[in-house]
Design a protein around this motif. Structure first.
Motif, PDB file in Angstrom:
ATOM      1  N   GLU A 304      53.710 -27.528  37.568  1.00 41.03           N
ATOM      2  CA  GLU A 304      52.725 -28.126  37.078  1.00 41.03           C
ATOM      3  C   GLU A 304      51.431 -28.448  38.124  1.00 41.03           C
ATOM      4  O   GLU A 304      50.769 -29.298  38.370  1.00 41.03           O
ATOM      5  CB  GLU A 304      53.309 -30.086  36.805  1.00 41.03           C
ATOM      6  CG  GLU A 304      53.520 -30.287  38.152  1.00 41.03           C
ATOM      7  CD  GLU A 304      55.541 -29.869  38.193  1.00 41.03           C
ATOM      8  OE1 GLU A 304      56.001 -30.759  39.461  1.00 41.03           O
ATOM      9  OE2 GLU A 304      55.914 -28.682  37.367  1.00 41.03           O
ATOM     10  N   GLN A 305      52.118 -27.741  39.265  1.00 37.90           N
ATOM     11  CA  GLN A 305      50.868 -28.477  40.484  1.00 37.90           C
ATOM     12  C   GLN A 305      50.103 -26.668  40.399  1.00 37.90           C
ATOM     13  O   GLN A 305      49.369 -26.695  41.092  1.00 37.90           O
ATOM     14  CB  GLN A 305      51.608 -28.180  42.139  1.00 37.90           C
ATOM     15  CG  GLN A 305      53.278 -29.217  41.956  1.00 37.90           C
ATOM     16  CD  GLN A 305      52.090 -30.656  42.634  1.00 37.90           C
ATOM     17  OE1 GLN A 305      51.145 -31.027  43.024  1.00 37.90           O
ATOM     18  NE2 GLN A 305      52.935 -31.768  41.865  1.00 37.90           N
ATOM     19  N   PHE A 306      49.840 -26.056  39.615  1.00 38.12           N
ATOM     20  CA  PHE A 306      49.610 -24.637  39.740  1.00 38.12           C
ATOM     21  C   PHE A 306      47.939 -24.889  39.852  1.00 38.12           C
ATOM     22  O   PHE A 306      47.059 -24.445  40.236  1.00 38.12           O
ATOM     23  CB  PHE A 306      49.544 -23.863  38.758  1.00 38.12           C
ATOM     24  CG  PHE A 306      51.144 -22.971  39.268  1.00 38.12           C
ATOM     25  CD1 PHE A 306      50.757 -21.572  39.280  1.00 38.12           C
ATOM     26  CD2 PHE A 306      52.365 -23.010  39.388  1.00 38.12           C
ATOM     27  CE1 PHE A 306      51.990 -20.687  39.344  1.00 38.12           C
ATOM     28  CE2 PHE A 306      53.133 -22.149  40.166  1.00 38.12           C
ATOM     29  CZ  PHE A 306      52.699 -21.453  39.882  1.00 38.12           C
ATOM     30  N   GLU A 307      47.385 -25.690  38.297  1.00 29.16           N
ATOM     31  CA  GLU A 307      46.001 -25.989  38.834  1.00 29.16           C
ATOM     32  C   GLU A 307      45.575 -26.641  39.606  1.00 29.16           C
ATOM     33  O   GLU A 307      44.320 -26.031  40.001  1.00 29.16           O
ATOM     34  CB  GLU A 307      45.902 -27.016  37.071  1.00 29.16           C
ATOM     35  CG  GLU A 307      44.561 -27.571  37.056  1.00 29.16           C
ATOM     36  CD  GLU A 307      44.347 -27.977  35.210  1.00 29.16           C
ATOM     37  OE1 GLU A 307      43.221 -28.029  35.102  1.00 29.16           O
ATOM     38  OE2 GLU A 307      45.159 -28.668  34.870  1.00 29.16           O
ATOM     39  N   ARG A 308      45.928 -27.335  40.183  1.00 29.97           N
ATOM     40  CA  ARG A 308      45.567 -28.706  41.355  1.00 29.97           C
ATOM     41  C   ARG A 308      45.471 -27.743  42.349  1.00 29.97           C
ATOM     42  O   ARG A 308      44.702 -27.615  43.347  1.00 29.97           O
ATOM     43  CB  ARG A 308      46.733 -29.358  41.459  1.00 29.97           C
ATOM     44  CG  ARG A 308      45.596 -29.868  42.787  1.00 29.97           C
ATOM     45  CD  ARG A 308      46.834 -30.975  43.280  1.00 29.97           C
ATOM     46  NE  ARG A 308      46.791 -32.676  42.270  1.00 29.97           N
ATOM     47  CZ  ARG A 308      48.090 -33.310  41.814  1.00 29.97           C
ATOM     48  NH1 ARG A 308      49.471 -32.404  42.232  1.00 29.97           N
ATOM     49  NH2 ARG A 308      48.462 -33.699  40.764  1.00 29.97           N
ATOM     50  N   LEU A 309      46.295 -26.365  42.432  1.00 28.25           N
ATOM     51  CA  LEU A 309      45.947 -25.337  43.577  1.00 28.25           C
ATOM     52  C   LEU A 309      45.093 -24.691  43.502  1.00 28.25           C
ATOM     53  O   LEU A 309      45.385 -24.096  44.223  1.00 28.25           O
ATOM     54  CB  LEU A 309      47.707 -25.000  43.546  1.00 28.25           C
ATOM     55  CG  LEU A 309      48.685 -26.581  44.412  1.00 28.25           C
ATOM     56  CD1 LEU A 309      49.944 -25.482  44.962  1.00 28.25           C
ATOM     57  CD2 LEU A 309      48.286 -27.092  45.239  1.00 28.25           C
ATOM     58  N   GLY A 310      44.626 -24.840  42.578  1.00 26.40           N
ATOM     59  CA  GLY A 310      43.566 -23.768  41.602  1.00 26.40           C
ATOM     60  C   GLY A 310      44.131 -21.971  41.977  1.00 26.40           C
ATOM     61  O   GLY A 310      43.498 -21.321  41.951  1.00 26.40           O
TER      62      GLY A 310
END
Length: 322
Positions: A304-310
């Motif tokens: 779930e963190q991938f999008e925020r991390l670009g």
């Protein structure tokens, strides 16, 4: 700059926007959660707009905003997390992408000490340790040791005496010594550290296979492992390897990785082949802390963190391309 009472909304937004990222990073240090920091910044800017007539120019706009942001964080902590973390783990911990840290103002960037403070106080080990402090000593520590505020300004913000602030600061520093890793002052994670880059490469290559025996040789004896928001902090190579083995890691197939960095630390984004999607999809992000030529901490975050991390939402190509 004088009073803001007659400033319109558009002009006000233009004045405060340059401070948004550093207010977010400040809130993140206070809260340990990227999402909570976003809430705190939104509340900060809303309060600032509503109370703009209280700004009379006696302090800089930046300092005024930091005061509001700190109080917004204290209010959020009182509401959502009145008790500090315990047991060495922080279940609400979230990573902070380096690409957003790069947006911070460059003031003091040429000063080695300022650069070291900025880097070391955003690392996960520091953020985790801070979360074990009570909210007000936490605020005193960050304002004094990270931002360099005078004790009298911190006392005014917190509504305490200078003596009370200094006392709280002493307790906070003692708490940090208790929760920070012993070798924390010997950080060797500079971007130009060739040995560390090679260690990350070896860890990455072994992770894809996966070759747990090789990974084990790269871990320090007292390595620490956690996977927020899941409970459990494991300490020691044997305990970590046993946990990864029990959870089926050595049998995983179809893995690919993308190098990245968060909290000024090396990180590995792991993807796994999904036959139905005919692509490699996000799996986990492994954030490494390196010290003394070994991996001393592994913090794993979910997909779930991938999008925020670009990071890419998928990696195209066949399973054989991994």
């Amino acid at each position: 700059m004088g009073s803001l009472s007659e400033v319109g909304e558009a002009e006000f937004a233009e004045l405060v926007e340059p401070h948004r990222r550093e207010l977010h990073v400040h809130s993140y240090r206070m809260l340990g959660s990227f999402e909570d920091a976003e809430d705190a910044v939104q509340e900060t800017l809303l309060r600032a707009w509503r109370r703009r007539e209280t700004y009379a120019g006696r302090a800089t706009l930046r300092a005024w905003l930091y005061r509001i942001a700190t109080n917004a964080c204290l209010d959020l902590l009182a509401k959502r997390r009145p008790d500090p973390a315990t047991g060495g783990e922080v279940l609400w911990l979230q990573p902070y992408p380096d690409r957003l840290l790069d947006e911070l103002p460059a003031a003091g960037a040429d000063e080695p000490e300022a650069k070291a403070v900025a880097r070391e106080t955003i690392e996960l080990a520091y953020v985790v340790a801070v979360q074990h402090l009570a909210p007000r000593p936490r605020a005193a520590l960050i304002l004094r040791d990270v931002l360099g505020w005078p004790a009298r300004d911190v006392a005014e913000l917190l509504g305490d005496s200078v003596n009370s602030v200094n006392s709280a600061l002493q307790r906070a520093r003692a708490g940090m010594r208790e929760h920070l890793p012993a070798e924390r002052q010997e950080w060797t994670g500079a971007e130009d550290d060739v040995d560390n880059r090679e260690l990350v490469r070896r860890f990455t290559d072994a992770s894809v296979v996966p070759d747990l025996d090789t990974i084990a040789t790269l871990l320090r004896d007292d390595v620490r492992y956690s996977m927020p928001p899941w409970e459990g902090l494991l300490v020691g190579r044997d305990a970590v390897v046993a946990d990864w083995t029990a959870n089926g890691y050595p049998e995983m197939t179809g893995l690919r990785t993308v190098p990245t960095s968060v909290n000024r630390q090396p990180a590995i984004a792991c993807y796994q082949w999904r036959e139905q999607e005919q692509a490699h999809l996000p799996l986990t992000i492994d954030v490494l802390r390196i010290s003394g030529g070994a991996v001393t901490e592994v913090t794993i975050f979910g997909a779930e963190q991938f999008e925020r991390l670009g990071l890419p939402a998928r990696l195209e190509g066949s399973e054989a391309d991994r």
